[in-house]
Every structure is written in C-alpha cells, then in structure tokens.
Design a protein around this motif. Structure first.
Motif, PDB file in Angstrom:
ATOM      1  N   ARG A 118      -3.233   9.691   2.412  1.00 47.61           N
ATOM      2  CA  ARG A 118      -3.068   8.545   3.364  1.00 47.61           C
ATOM      3  C   ARG A 118      -4.094   8.325   4.207  1.00 47.61           C
ATOM      4  O   ARG A 118      -4.792   7.135   4.083  1.00 47.61           O
ATOM      5  CB  ARG A 118      -1.945   8.470   3.973  1.00 47.61           C
ATOM      6  CG  ARG A 118      -1.575   7.227   4.827  1.00 47.61           C
ATOM      7  CD  ARG A 118      -0.482   7.556   5.989  1.00 47.61           C
ATOM      8  NE  ARG A 118       0.768   7.869   5.320  1.00 47.61           N
ATOM      9  CZ  ARG A 118       1.612   7.021   4.823  1.00 47.61           C
ATOM     10  NH1 ARG A 118       1.529   6.019   4.827  1.00 47.61           N
ATOM     11  NH2 ARG A 118       2.697   7.592   4.448  1.00 47.61           N
TER      12      ARG A 118
ATOM     13  N   ARG B 256     -10.451   2.192   2.901  1.00 44.51           N
ATOM     14  CA  ARG B 256     -10.078   0.916   2.960  1.00 44.51           C
ATOM     15  C   ARG B 256     -10.483   0.148   4.098  1.00 44.51           C
ATOM     16  O   ARG B 256     -11.239  -0.763   3.998  1.00 44.51           O
ATOM     17  CB  ARG B 256      -8.371   0.698   2.838  1.00 44.51           C
ATOM     18  CG  ARG B 256      -8.133  -0.566   2.701  1.00 44.51           C
ATOM     19  CD  ARG B 256      -6.489  -0.866   2.905  1.00 44.51           C
ATOM     20  NE  ARG B 256      -6.159  -0.637   4.099  1.00 44.51           N
ATOM     21  CZ  ARG B 256      -6.011  -1.417   5.438  1.00 44.51           C
ATOM     22  NH1 ARG B 256      -6.297  -2.646   5.021  1.00 44.51           N
ATOM     23  NH2 ARG B 256      -5.283  -1.162   6.447  1.00 44.51           N
ATOM     24  N   THR B 257     -10.503   0.744   5.484  1.00 44.21           N
ATOM     25  CA  THR B 257     -10.626   0.267   6.742  1.00 44.21           C
ATOM     26  C   THR B 257     -12.175   0.333   6.861  1.00 44.21           C
ATOM     27  O   THR B 257     -12.794  -0.817   7.681  1.00 44.21           O
ATOM     28  CB  THR B 257      -9.933   0.803   7.940  1.00 44.21           C
ATOM     29  OG1 THR B 257     -10.226   2.257   7.923  1.00 44.21           O
ATOM     30  CG2 THR B 257      -8.438   0.501   7.647  1.00 44.21           C
TER      31      THR B 257
ATOM     32  N   ARG C  26       0.849  -1.195  -0.027  1.00 43.33           N
ATOM     33  CA  ARG C  26      -0.034  -0.127  -0.065  1.00 43.33           C
ATOM     34  C   ARG C  26       0.756   1.377   0.188  1.00 43.33           C
ATOM     35  O   ARG C  26       0.664   2.443  -0.677  1.00 43.33           O
ATOM     36  CB  ARG C  26      -0.918   0.217   1.178  1.00 43.33           C
ATOM     37  CG  ARG C  26      -2.176  -1.075   1.289  1.00 43.33           C
ATOM     38  CD  ARG C  26      -2.988  -0.901   2.225  1.00 43.33           C
ATOM     39  NE  ARG C  26      -2.741  -0.983   3.512  1.00 43.33           N
ATOM     40  CZ  ARG C  26      -2.622  -1.962   4.073  1.00 43.33           C
ATOM     41  NH1 ARG C  26      -3.015  -2.935   3.872  1.00 43.33           N
ATOM     42  NH2 ARG C  26      -2.094  -1.948   5.339  1.00 43.33           N
TER      43      ARG C  26
ATOM     44  N   GLU D   6      -6.795   5.281   3.633  1.00 45.65           N
ATOM     45  CA  GLU D   6      -6.892   4.330   4.705  1.00 45.65           C
ATOM     46  C   GLU D   6      -8.331   4.146   5.396  1.00 45.65           C
ATOM     47  O   GLU D   6      -8.835   3.131   5.677  1.00 45.65           O
ATOM     48  CB  GLU D   6      -5.966   4.699   5.750  1.00 45.65           C
ATOM     49  CG  GLU D   6      -4.426   3.959   5.497  1.00 45.65           C
ATOM     50  CD  GLU D   6      -4.478   2.569   5.546  1.00 45.65           C
ATOM     51  OE1 GLU D   6      -4.664   1.898   6.489  1.00 45.65           O
ATOM     52  OE2 GLU D   6      -4.555   1.621   4.473  1.00 45.65           O
TER      53      GLU D   6
END
Length: 773
Positions: free
Chosen positions: A750, A757-758, A386, A754
């Motif tokens: 970032r 994604r999470t 990533r 993130e």
C-alpha cells in the motif's frame, strides 16, 4: 600543428581551468574574497589578512566565479593568440553613460554593417540606444554605443560570437575587411577556425582561393578543414545517439560526407553503422523467436497472454528497450528450454528487465496481470477502486513489494498524453489540479525528437518572468519554432524534455514566496511525472526574472527533488536568506548581467556564502549586459547539466524551515512545526530574534536512523536505498527509540503504490513508513 602555413599568429598565455566535475574553462584568472569586491582594490593594509577563496575566470565575454577548492587543475598554456577583427564604427566616447541596463524591450537584428537598436526599460519610460559591433573575436563580439543625434550613449557590451546568426556574422565580417586584401580575408578564416566553426572556415577559405588563385598552396588546408568538419559532424551524431534519436543517427550516418575524409573517421562511421545493423538484427531475432514461441504453445490461456505480450513487444521494442530481452535472446534460440520456460523468460524480461528474468511461467503470467492492475491503481481516482485493486495485487503470485517496485521502474507513464492537447510538433498544453479547492495550473511541454516513453529523459522545468509568457521558456531552452513548427534548439539536440509552468497570476510583478506558487510548480511537476518518461535523477529547475527567484526559493524548500538549479537574473530575498543551509545539497548555476542594476551587490552576501567549498556553485556575470535572457550561456548550461545528477539521500542533513509547507526532506516529513519559527509571507519580515526550525536526519551504522526536530508529527519514509529490510531497523526521533523489536518494519505494498501514485516517483518510491507519535 593544423594550419601551420596559415596561422602564424603569436601565442598568448592563458589559463585552462579544469573543474572537479570535468568542465574546462579558458581565460584570465583572478582571485577575490567576494563577488562584489573591486578587483582593482590595492593590497590589504598592515595587519589585514585577506582571504581569497574565489577564483574569477574572465574570457572577455563573462566573468565566471567558482570556489578555488572545486578546481581540479589550473594550467598555464601557450595557445594561439585570439584573432580580433576590428569593425569601424563611430562609437561614442562621450555622452550619457549606461550604468544600468533595464529590461530588454526590443532589439533589432544587426544590419550588414553590424548596427542595431537596443530598446530598454528606463525610469519614466524607455530609451533606445544605437549600437555597433566594433570587434569580433572567436569567443565574444564587442558592441558599443554609437554617436547619434539627439543623444549618444557610452556603453561597452559583450555578446557571444556563437549567438550571432552565421549569415549575419558573415556579411558583417565581409564588409569589415577589404575585399581585395587576401591577408585580411584570411583573418576571417582564422577566426572561424579558432571558434571551431570549421564549415564556415572552409567556405571562407574556398572563397579566398577562388578570388586569389596565387594562394594555391593553401589548398591542403581545405583538406584539413574537411577533416575537422567531418569530426564535428561525427561528434554531433554521437550526441544525438546518446539522446535516443536513433532514426536521425542512421540517416546522418548513411549520408555522411565521405569525400576527402580520413580513413579513421570513416572507419568510425562504418563501425557505428555496423552496430546499428547488429542492433536491428537482434530486434528481428526477438520477433522471429517470439513468432515461433507463440506458435508452439499449446495451452490456450498461455498462448493468449504470450500473444498479447508479443504484440506489445512488436510495437515497442527498440534500441531503448532491447536490453530487456537479453536473457531471452541468449537462452531461447535452441532446445535447452521448453516453450513454457522460453515464454517465461520473454514475459518476465520484458516486464522486469533482463537481470530479473525468470523461467517460471506461472510467475511470469502473474507479473503480466499484476502490471495491468498496478497501472490501473495509479490511474484510479477513487479510493474504493484502489482498495480493490490492492487486494487483487496482494493475492497475486507476483504481487510482492520487490517485484512491484521493479515493475514500476519499467512501466510507461500511467497517464496518457492527450493527442488533442498537442499544439505543434511535440508541444502539449496540459493542466492539472493544484489541490482540493485550489483550482488548476496550466503547463506546456516540449518533447525531444523521437520521444520514447520507454526511455527516461533529463528534464528542465522553467518559470517565466513578469510580463512574459511560458511559451518563451520553451523558446529559450528548446529554440524558437521554425516555419514547420519544429524547434531545433539545445534541448532538442541534447534530448531534454522542457516544461514551462504557467505559474503567475495575471498582472503579477513580484514573487510572493507563497504556498500557492510552490504548489503550482510542484503539482505541474507531479502531473508531468504521471504523463512523461522523466528521469527524476536529472531534473533541473530554472527561471528568469522573478521566475528565477521562485526557482531559487522552491529549490531551497525542496532540495531533495532537483539535480541542479539555474536562476537567471535572480535576487536573493526573504526566505532565501534564511535557507542557506539547504543549499548545501544542490548544484547551482547563477547567471546575471554586469549592468543589471545592483543585483551583484544585492546578492553578494548570499553568493559569497554559496561559493564556499561545500556548495557546488557557479556564478556567471556577462560583461556590459543587463536584464535580458542570456541565450549566450545556453551551451555552457547544457554542458553543466550533463554533469549533474540528483544526489542520493545524504548520510546526514540539517535543513531550515520557516513555512509549514517546507516540511518534506528526503525521507522525513515533519508536520506541525513550531509556531515560533513559522512566518507567513503576508507577515514578512519576521520579528527580531525569529529563528528557522532546524530539522535533522542522520543515517547511522547497523541499519539505524535518527531524526531531530520540533514537530507535532514525524513520518519516516523507508526504501532499500536507505535501509536493509532483511535486517532489524531502528529509528530514533529526538533521541527516543520509536521502533519495536517485536514488530519489525516490513515493506508494505500500500505504501509503495500510494507513494508512486501521489508523488509520481516511480524510480525511487518508498516501501514503508513509520509515523510518530
């Protein structure tokens, strides 16, 4: 008036209630100060002030409780008196009184005379009650216990007439009225008409006219019934169109029953077909223009990328995504732009949407590359992988936060739906890890007809009760599977994704309020977000039996996630009673049975608090009913859900927490909450005097945010929905300014990636965060 020669019934005064969300309900109205109050209680004694903020709407099938300040209007209207068809049964007047109805174990279908056996759980075993239909009305069917040996039961139960299969109801009604009595037969026609079952009414009237030719003067009424039936079909077609079922819509329109249908309805059908043809023509135009464009590009690298985009568009362009190409259609059919600029419009419009389309080819090509890397980032399991992708995205021309955020809104789900996991048409059995070392959770998905990953779908997440399988939750919301394996229930009609989480441990018979239970539901939801095109502003959490207690508790712990909550057969307990403040930010629809033990009394305190003006709450109590699924209420539930969306971040919120994992509310995450307020489920009940942690967030004018709450660490998450990144942002934690004027908060790629994604949230990801201390 339609059926003026047929419907000569007396009028009855009833009230039509218009709610502030647009719903309408019809019934007799009463007022009460509490859901458990006896409505027959005499007036208050001298000196007592009785406050009655709660309205009760009784339609004979159910009592619906709402706060009177959420009612927009109450109209007393003269409406046709409901038809009541009596069905003779030897019903019990004496015998064992059914004062509580246990869990439903077995219910036989009604026979041709309206009789069935209802078996329920009881102390020491089970009991079976022989029931019979004694009355049928357009809204409800009355079912009573019958005199049988060795024991009769006195029980008056109500079912929604719409929940009885058409063939079954027809046979019962035909056996209930004299076949040679035309007036009695016409009563059945009237009942169907009042129930808005126009096709059934027409069929019954045709049968009456065939048996009684002397009623030829009623033949004109057949014409009116055909008009009503055609209008009902058109309404269904429009519902399917709104649900994205475009192939079915065209099929239904092309086969619309045109015979004996008025011109206005047929004109609407023609207009809808013309609109579909125009839509198909625009899609064909896009393909033609792209063919010409790709052929005209001379630069090999550009032609290669344009060809890849063209192939993707050719495969995926449809009614749901056509708007992305509006700028390209408007500007590409002519000589005003060269091929490079046209290619840029096509690529950028497809990736970002028409409003964000640009004629800068270099930027468009970079977008195409960035999208591929963003999807790779969302799929990558390793942090090192990533990190490399993040660097590549940052170095790209189109790799800024704003464009990446827009890309995220339009990309297909990053993870695939494994074909090998499809168990029947549109049904997938999936699983995901709950967390490091915590195992996996299984969940089932039912996709709606013509599911398209480029379209966002409203979604129901449903939790099964003790002793029941998650598959039964799919049956409840999407309908049972037919012989072809296809479901045709309400979720399929309305275009909803249905998710059933296998959240229970083997032999679990009560909800434990634990982190493991929460994590199973949330992990399944987040994994579904990565695989399915879910509209995160329209996700509804529901459950039956102890699954409804779980739904109630999880919703209160995470009020920022849901558009609405539907607990069926719930019982307020433990943390639920301490988290009432959290309920203010959600819409609630509770369903229970009048004879489900003491549930109403058990929930009365919480129900009365939820029925305050600030909480959007509907409570339904079905008459004479006990511990059962309540499929009767399903159509009203979809009407309610269709009017509810997830609320934006409130200008100010105060929520309560008594568990360390109940720590993320909208844009604030609290870690290390005060131990004095935390109570483990295994240590319940709390010591006397224990108070929940109060956690507060507030948006101020001038781009300022304030947070209050005792926590070892506080994280403030920021997005354009919350602040303006082009202006200085000020954040206070417990009254102390924690932002630095010399180091303003900037969006971070970032953080954006993130978060997407999470959490799996691609519609409203956060762009930056501030951690304190």
């Amino acid at each position: 008036m339609i059926f003026c020669s047929l419907l000569l019934a007396a009028s009855a005064c009833a009230s039509t209630i218009q709610m502030d969300d647009g719903r309408t309900m019809i019934g007799d109205i009463g007022q009460t100060s509490g859901v458990a109050e006896d409505p027959t209680r005499p007036s208050p004694s001298a000196g007592e002030v009785k406050v009655t903020p709660i309205l009760i709407i009784d339609d004979g099938l159910r009592r619906t409780f709402v706060n009177k300040f959420r009612v927009r209007n109450i109209l007393d209207v003269d409406r046709e008196k409901p038809i009541v068809i009596s069905v003779w049964q030897d019903h019990a007047e004496h015998g064992a009184m059914v004062g509580a109805v246990g869990r439903q174990l077995r219910v036989t279908p009604f026979d041709d005379y309206g009789r069935r056996i209802y078996e329920m759980q009881a102390a020491g075993g089970s009991i079976s009650v022989v029931q019979g239909i004694t009355e049928v009305t357009p809204t409800y069917t009355r079912v009573r216990g019958l005199n049988v040996e060795p024991r009769s039961y006195v029980w008056d139960q109500r079912l929604a007439t719409s929940s009885i299969p058409r063939e079954t109801l027809s046979r019962i009604l035909q056996n209930a009225v004299p076949e040679n009595n035309p007036d009695a037969r016409l009563q059945i026609v009237r009942l169907y008409l009042q129930a808005e079952r126009y096709t059934d009414a027409r069929r019954e009237l045709e049968s009456v006219l065939e048996d009684f030719p002397q009623l030829e003067d009623l033949r004109d009424e057949l014409h009116q019934l055909r008009q009503l039936g055609a209008k009902a079909i058109l309404d269904e077609i429009e519902l399917r169109q709104q649900s994205g079922q475009h192939k079915l819509v065209r099929l239904l329109l092309e086969n619309f029953p045109a015979g004996d249908v008025d011109g206005k309805t047929l004109e609407r059908v023609r207009e809808m077909l013309v609109a579909l043809d125009e839509q198909d023509a625009r899609i064909a135009l896009v393909h033609r223009l792209l063919d010409e464009l790709v052929a005209a590009i001379t630069e090999p690298a550009v032609q290669r990328v344009a060809g890849e985009i063209q192939a993707e568009i050719k495969q995926e362009l449809n009614a749901a995504s056509l708007d992305r190409m509006t700028a390209f259609i408007n500007l590409a059919d002519g000589d005003a732009l060269d091929s490079d600029r046209k290619a840029a419009l096509a690529i950028s419009g497809w990736l970002l949407g028409s409003n964000q389309a640009s004629d800068n080819l270099a930027s468009a090509l970079s977008l195409f590359d960035v999208r591929a890397k963003v999807l790779a980032y969302l799929r990558a399991p390793l942090a090192g992988e990533r990190e490399k992708l993040l660097i590549d995205i940052r170095d790209s021309e189109a790799g800024d936060v704003r464009r990446v955020a827009q890309l995220l809104k339009l990309v297909k789900p990053p993870l695939p739906l494994p074909e090998e996991q499809e168990r029947s048409p549109g049904v997938f059995e999936l699983g995901t890890a709950i967390g490091p070392g915590l195992g996996n959770v299984r969940y089932l998905v039912q996709l709606p007809p013509e599911y398209d990953p480029l379209q966002r779908y409203p979604t129901v997440i449903s939790l099964n009760g003790a002793g029941f399988r998650p598959e039964m939750q799919l049956d409840y919301w999407a309908g049972g599977q037919g012989t072809d394996g296809v479901r045709r229930g309400q979720a399929m009609r309305h275009g909803y994704i249905t998710i059933a989480v296998d959240w229970l441990q083997p032999h679990q018979y009560s909800y434990g309020f634990t982190a493991d239970e929460h994590q199973k539901v949330l992990a399944a939801y987040r994994d579904a977000l990565r695989r399915l095109s879910i509209d995160t502003d329209r996700v509804y959490l529901s459950g039956h039996d102890i699954g409804s207690v779980a739904a109630w508790d999880i919703a209160l712990a995470h009020p920022d996630l849901w558009a609405g909550v539907i607990p069926v057969l719930a019982a307020a307990d433990e943390y639920i009673k301490f988290y009432t403040e959290n309920a203010l930010f959600l819409s609630w629809y509770f369903v229970c049975g009048e004879l489900d033990g003491d549930k109403i009394e058990q929930n009365a305190y919480e129900f009365d608090r939820y029925l305050k003006p600030k909480v959007d709450t509907t409570i339904v109590e079905l008459l004479g009913r006990g511990h059962e699924p309540f499929t009767d209420e399903i159509q009203r539930l979809f009407d309610w859900m269709g009017r509810k969306t997830r609320r934006p971040s409130p200008e100010e919120f105060e929520v309560h927490s008594m568990r360390p994992w109940d720590n993320y509310f909208w844009w604030v995450e609290f870690d290390e909450l005060p131990a004095k307020s935390m109570v483990s489920p295994s240590s319940w009940p709390p010591r006397r005097g224990t108070r929940p942690a109060r956690l507060i967030g507030r948006k101020y004018p001038n781009n300022k945010l304030g947070v209050r709450g005792q926590a070892g660490k506080t994280t403030v998450w920021l997005s354009p929905d919350l602040v303006d990144f082009d202006k200085p942002i000020e954040v206070e934690v417990n009254g102390r300014r924690v932002t630095d004027r010399d180091n303003p908060i900037e969006p971070e790629l970032r953080v954006l990636l993130e978060d997407a994604r999470t959490r799996g949230e691609r519609q409203r990801p956060y762009w930056a965060k501030l951690e304190y201390p």
